[in-house]
Scaffold this active site. Structure first.
Site, PDB file in Angstrom:
ATOM      1  N   GLN A  69      36.831  41.366 -74.740  1.00  0.00           N
ATOM      2  CA  GLN A  69      36.025  40.987 -76.239  1.00  0.00           C
ATOM      3  C   GLN A  69      34.478  41.071 -76.040  1.00  0.00           C
ATOM      4  O   GLN A  69      33.779  40.424 -76.960  1.00  0.00           O
ATOM      5  CB  GLN A  69      36.048  39.698 -77.282  1.00  0.00           C
ATOM      6  CG  GLN A  69      37.535  40.330 -78.030  1.00  0.00           C
ATOM      7  CD  GLN A  69      37.858  41.484 -78.790  1.00  0.00           C
ATOM      8  OE1 GLN A  69      37.413  42.207 -79.419  1.00  0.00           O
ATOM      9  NE2 GLN A  69      38.898  42.433 -79.113  1.00  0.00           N
ATOM     10  N   SER A  70      33.617  41.778 -75.032  1.00  0.00           N
ATOM     11  CA  SER A  70      32.707  41.644 -74.500  1.00  0.00           C
ATOM     12  C   SER A  70      31.485  42.478 -76.286  1.00  0.00           C
ATOM     13  O   SER A  70      32.228  43.663 -76.265  1.00  0.00           O
ATOM     14  CB  SER A  70      32.724  41.991 -72.991  1.00  0.00           C
ATOM     15  OG  SER A  70      31.136  42.771 -73.206  1.00  0.00           O
TER      16      SER A  70
END
Length: 327
Positions: A69-70
């Site tokens: 989920q960068s």
């Protein structure tokens, strides 16, 4: 060092009146979550410099890395797409992930995605990205590799400029912040703030709330990046930075990077219902939870302080954990 103009700057500063009353301090919010939509958050300030460097070197492909989920990976993909470049991301996973949140946006905007395990990421992400770059070179691309969080000497100039922006806004507002608080996951944002604070003698207390790793790790990272960035500021190339002014608090890492405790999620919900400010579970939720606790008796921040909390974005990473909240 020149940069691109991609973010909506300057971002506004607003006072959180109800949380200020509750916390016992004057708390303002620097809305870096409003730097854009698909490029929202702190990463784009750093990417304005990295992408400019890539274009000047004739590159046509951006490669970077991060967690599934960068925010940084999503912002990098968006910047590459906006500039007509190809993008590829190396994402750290523990199991096959659902296509949600930032990962969904990575795919939506056409990024090539490669997965790696947590140990591979910790030990070999640089080598893996270089191997990816070599494969793309064979296909005729000219790749440009951006490290985790765009937290390098070039990227940190984005938050060197941000601190200067904050000081200019103070003058306009007639307010002086004695303390600046920011979440720290790769160190580049904190390094830029620290660099400008020292070089220009702003005299602020810059507190980096670690969301992973520990004080020693981030002190070294921030010190190394900020000293390296002097090479891009010729007028300060011989400056001596004071490592002792780097302040990191690592008491709120909790269960680890991107892993939330129930009390952290409850705090995120409370802030949303009090100020309509949406924090994320990876960075800002942990950092503001840390600020809240450090303002309690015996904490590191005195009551009555004038505090600027930098909202570094991350809303898209909240949706994949929606089922973890209790209603």
């Amino acid at each position: 060092m020149e940069k691109l103009t991609l973010a909506n700057l300057p971002t506004k500063i607003e006072k959180l009146e109800r949380l200020s009353a509750e916390f016992g301090a004057n708390i303002w919010l620097k809305r870096d979550d409003h730097t854009g939509s698909e490029i929202s958050g702190n990463k784009v300030r750093k990417l304005e410099y990295c992408a400019k460097d890539a274009l000047e070197k004739g590159c046509d492909l951006l490669i970077t890395c991060g967690g599934i989920q960068s925010n940084h990976c999503r912002a990098t993909v968006a910047v590459a797409t906006k500039l007509g470049m190809k993008s590829a991301v190396l994402l750290r996973i523990s199991e096959q992930p659902p296509v949600k949140g930032n990962y969904f946006l990575d795919k939506l905007m056409g990024a090539d995605v490669k997965f790696c395990t947590r140990p591979e990421y910790s030990n070999s992400r640089g080598e893996i990205m270089e191997a990816m770059a070599e494969e793309y070179r064979k296909q005729g691309y000219k790749p440009y590799v951006i490290p985790e969080g765009a937290s390098n000497e070039i990227g940190t100039l984005g938050y060197y400029n941000c601190m200067n922006e904050i000081v200019a806004q103070e003058k306009e507002m007639g307010v002086k912040f004695d303390t600046v608080v920011v979440a720290t996951g790769s160190g580049g944002t904190a390094a830029g703030l620290h660099l400008a604070n020292q070089l220009h003698g702003y005299g602020k207390r810059v507190i980096s709330m670690a969301v992973c790793d520990d004080v020693e790790y981030f002190t070294n990272i921030i010190d190394n990046i900020s000293n390296g960035a002097l090479a891009y500021l010729p007028e300060y190339k011989d400056a001596k930075l004071d490592r002792s002014q780097i302040e990191v608090i690592d008491k709120y890492v909790g269960l680890g990077y991107a892993i939330s405790r129930p009390e952290e999620l409850e705090f995120i919900k409370h802030v949303a219902r009090t100020e309509a400010v949406i924090l994320d579970p990876v960075y800002t939720g942990k950092a503001m939870y840390g600020l809240y606790n450090e303002l309690k008796p015996g904490g590191a921040i005195p009551q009555g302080s004038n505090i600027l909390f930098i909202h570094t974005g991350g809303m898209f990473g909240l949706f994949p954990v929606s089922e973890q909240f209790e209603w």
